[in-house]
Design a protein around this motif. Structure first.
Motif, PDB file in Angstrom:
ATOM      1  N   GLY A  66       0.778  -1.228   0.000  1.00 56.86           N
ATOM      2  CA  GLY A  66       0.000   0.000   0.000  1.00 56.86           C
ATOM      3  C   GLY A  66       0.813   1.283   0.000  1.00 56.86           C
ATOM      4  N   ASN A  67       2.139   1.194   0.118  1.00 52.17           N
ATOM      5  CA  ASN A  67       3.007   2.369   0.087  1.00 52.17           C
ATOM      6  C   ASN A  67       3.645   2.501  -1.289  1.00 52.17           C
ATOM      7  OD1 ASN A  67       2.745   2.983   2.934  1.00 52.17           O
ATOM      8  ND2 ASN A  67       3.989   1.164   3.286  1.00 52.17           N
ATOM      9  N   SER A  68       3.768   3.739  -1.767  1.00 55.31           N
ATOM     10  CA  SER A  68       4.422   3.931  -3.058  1.00 55.31           C
ATOM     11  C   SER A  68       5.741   4.682  -2.879  1.00 55.31           C
ATOM     12  CB  SER A  68       3.498   4.677  -4.032  1.00 55.31           C
ATOM     13  OG  SER A  68       3.132   5.920  -3.512  1.00 55.31           O
ATOM     14  N   TYR A  69       6.700   4.298  -3.714  1.00 56.07           N
ATOM     15  CA  TYR A  69       8.035   4.882  -3.703  1.00 56.07           C
ATOM     16  C   TYR A  69       8.380   5.279  -5.133  1.00 56.07           C
ATOM     17  CZ  TYR A  69       8.039   2.203   0.634  1.00 56.07           C
ATOM     18  OH  TYR A  69       7.712   1.671   1.859  1.00 56.07           O
ATOM     19  N   VAL A  70       8.924   6.483  -5.302  1.00 55.76           N
ATOM     20  CA  VAL A  70       9.302   6.957  -6.634  1.00 55.76           C
ATOM     21  C   VAL A  70      10.742   7.466  -6.615  1.00 55.76           C
ATOM     22  CG1 VAL A  70       6.948   7.548  -7.339  1.00 55.76           C
ATOM     23  CG2 VAL A  70       8.363   9.271  -6.248  1.00 55.76           C
ATOM     24  N   LYS A  71      11.301   7.560  -7.801  1.00 55.28           N
ATOM     25  CA  LYS A  71      12.653   8.069  -8.031  1.00 55.28           C
ATOM     26  C   LYS A  71      13.656   7.438  -7.079  1.00 55.28           C
ATOM     27  CE  LYS A  71      11.092  12.223 -10.274  1.00 55.28           C
ATOM     28  NZ  LYS A  71      11.263  13.618 -10.506  1.00 55.28           N
ATOM     29  N   GLY A  72      14.408   8.260  -6.339  1.00 61.69           N
ATOM     30  CA  GLY A  72      15.459   7.751  -5.461  1.00 61.69           C
ATOM     31  C   GLY A  72      14.959   6.790  -4.406  1.00 61.69           C
ATOM     32  N   LYS A  73      13.794   7.065  -3.865  1.00 62.62           N
ATOM     33  CA  LYS A  73      13.245   6.158  -2.842  1.00 62.62           C
ATOM     34  C   LYS A  73      12.896   4.800  -3.444  1.00 62.62           C
ATOM     35  CE  LYS A  73      11.584   9.649   0.361  1.00 62.62           C
ATOM     36  NZ  LYS A  73      10.443  10.260   1.021  1.00 62.62           N
ATOM     37  N   ALA A  74      12.461   4.786  -4.700  1.00 62.28           N
ATOM     38  CA  ALA A  74      12.178   3.517  -5.374  1.00 62.28           C
ATOM     39  C   ALA A  74      13.468   2.725  -5.568  1.00 62.28           C
ATOM     40  CB  ALA A  74      11.498   3.766  -6.724  1.00 62.28           C
ATOM     41  N   VAL A  75      14.512   3.408  -6.004  1.00 60.19           N
ATOM     42  CA  VAL A  75      15.811   2.754  -6.199  1.00 60.19           C
ATOM     43  C   VAL A  75      16.302   2.168  -4.873  1.00 60.19           C
ATOM     44  CG1 VAL A  75      18.236   3.156  -6.760  1.00 60.19           C
ATOM     45  CG2 VAL A  75      16.454   4.174  -8.180  1.00 60.19           C
ATOM     46  N   LYS A  76      16.232   2.958  -3.823  1.00 60.98           N
ATOM     47  CA  LYS A  76      16.682   2.494  -2.510  1.00 60.98           C
ATOM     48  C   LYS A  76      15.847   1.311  -2.013  1.00 60.98           C
ATOM     49  CE  LYS A  76      18.840   6.724  -0.828  1.00 60.98           C
ATOM     50  NZ  LYS A  76      18.832   7.757   0.219  1.00 60.98           N
ATOM     51  N   PHE A  77      14.549   1.361  -2.233  1.00 58.08           N
ATOM     52  CA  PHE A  77      13.678   0.260  -1.807  1.00 58.08           C
ATOM     53  C   PHE A  77      14.088  -1.042  -2.503  1.00 58.08           C
ATOM     54  CE2 PHE A  77      10.034  -2.519  -2.087  1.00 58.08           C
ATOM     55  CZ  PHE A  77       9.542  -2.498  -0.791  1.00 58.08           C
ATOM     56  N   ILE A  78      14.340  -0.951  -3.799  1.00 53.08           N
ATOM     57  CA  ILE A  78      14.726  -2.141  -4.565  1.00 53.08           C
ATOM     58  C   ILE A  78      16.064  -2.682  -4.062  1.00 53.08           C
ATOM     59  CG2 ILE A  78      15.407  -2.971  -6.854  1.00 53.08           C
ATOM     60  CD1 ILE A  78      13.316  -0.857  -7.961  1.00 53.08           C
ATOM     61  N   ILE A  79      17.037  -1.801  -3.865  1.00 53.30           N
ATOM     62  CA  ILE A  79      18.358  -2.232  -3.376  1.00 53.30           C
ATOM     63  C   ILE A  79      18.244  -2.871  -1.998  1.00 53.30           C
ATOM     64  CG2 ILE A  79      20.621  -1.396  -2.603  1.00 53.30           C
ATOM     65  CD1 ILE A  79      20.426   0.701  -4.905  1.00 53.30           C
ATOM     66  N   GLN A  80      17.441  -2.288  -1.140  1.00 54.91           N
ATOM     67  CA  GLN A  80      17.281  -2.830   0.213  1.00 54.91           C
ATOM     68  C   GLN A  80      16.619  -4.204   0.221  1.00 54.91           C
ATOM     69  OE1 GLN A  80      15.122   0.541   1.785  1.00 54.91           O
ATOM     70  NE2 GLN A  80      16.845   1.113   3.102  1.00 54.91           N
ATOM     71  N   ASN A  81      15.800  -4.477  -0.767  1.00 52.81           N
ATOM     72  CA  ASN A  81      15.025  -5.715  -0.757  1.00 52.81           C
ATOM     73  C   ASN A  81      15.594  -6.841  -1.605  1.00 52.81           C
ATOM     74  OD1 ASN A  81      12.343  -5.438   0.849  1.00 52.81           O
ATOM     75  ND2 ASN A  81      12.757  -3.442  -0.054  1.00 52.81           N
ATOM     76  N   TYR A 103      18.250  11.183 -10.848  1.00 56.57           N
ATOM     77  CA  TYR A 103      17.178  10.389 -11.441  1.00 56.57           C
ATOM     78  C   TYR A 103      16.370  11.240 -12.425  1.00 56.57           C
ATOM     79  CZ  TYR A 103      13.862   6.530 -11.611  1.00 56.57           C
ATOM     80  OH  TYR A 103      13.093   5.475 -12.022  1.00 56.57           O
ATOM     81  N   SER A 104      16.018  12.450 -12.014  1.00 53.18           N
ATOM     82  CA  SER A 104      15.229  13.345 -12.875  1.00 53.18           C
ATOM     83  C   SER A 104      15.993  13.721 -14.135  1.00 53.18           C
ATOM     84  CB  SER A 104      14.841  14.610 -12.109  1.00 53.18           C
ATOM     85  OG  SER A 104      13.942  14.289 -11.078  1.00 53.18           O
ATOM     86  N   PHE A 105      17.290  13.975 -13.998  1.00 55.02           N
ATOM     87  CA  PHE A 105      18.113  14.315 -15.160  1.00 55.02           C
ATOM     88  C   PHE A 105      18.127  13.162 -16.156  1.00 55.02           C
ATOM     89  CE2 PHE A 105      22.242  14.170 -17.320  1.00 55.02           C
ATOM     90  CZ  PHE A 105      22.135  15.322 -18.074  1.00 55.02           C
TER      91      PHE A 105
END
Length: 133
Positions: A66-81, A103-105
């Motif tokens: 139920g939580n969404s992560y975008v840009k840097g937080k998405a990258v960090k979530f994937i690496i952590q998991n 990420y935006s660039f």
């Protein structure tokens, strides 16, 4: 709104060559099938995530419990998991504001540098079961 039958969903721009290569990389590294994938242009995205991400198509969106992560937080979530991404743990120490800028660039220049994809990853029979369409 969010499908609870999937623990972690990564939404991605299916027209982006860089995004498609990133998804292929993640599938190879996700040995325990912790993630499933869905295009930002698909039906599930329209039901599950904020419309702004679908319109902009400039970030992976990770949806987890139920939580969404975008840009840097998405990258960090994937690496952590993903334990197989332990080499990239140094990224976790980069402040989100800096990671989001990078990420935006990349998001702005990705079509110019890498082009647009004409092939849908989810049509690949070998990895089709990893996608929600």
């Amino acid at each position: 709104m969010y499908s609870k039958s999937y623990k972690n969903i990564i939404f991605y721009d299916d027209n982006c060559v860089l995004c498609n290569h990133s998804i292929q990389f993640l599938i190879k590294k996700d040995l325990q099938n912790q993630f499933v994938f869905a295009p930002l242009q698909g039906k599930l995205a329209k039901k599950s995530i904020d419309l702004i991400y679908i319109k902009k198509l400039d970030s992976f969106v990770v949806l987890s419990n139920g939580n969404s992560y975008v840009k840097g937080k998405a990258v960090k979530f994937i690496i952590q998991n993903l334990k197989t991404l332990s080499f990239y743990k140094w990224v976790l120490f980069i402040p989100n504001s800096i990671l989001d800028l990078v990420y935006s660039f990349i998001g702005k220049i990705r079509y110019k540098v890498f082009g647009k994809s004409k092939n849908c990853l989810y049509l690949n029979k070998k990895i089709k079961n990893r996608f929600i369409i």
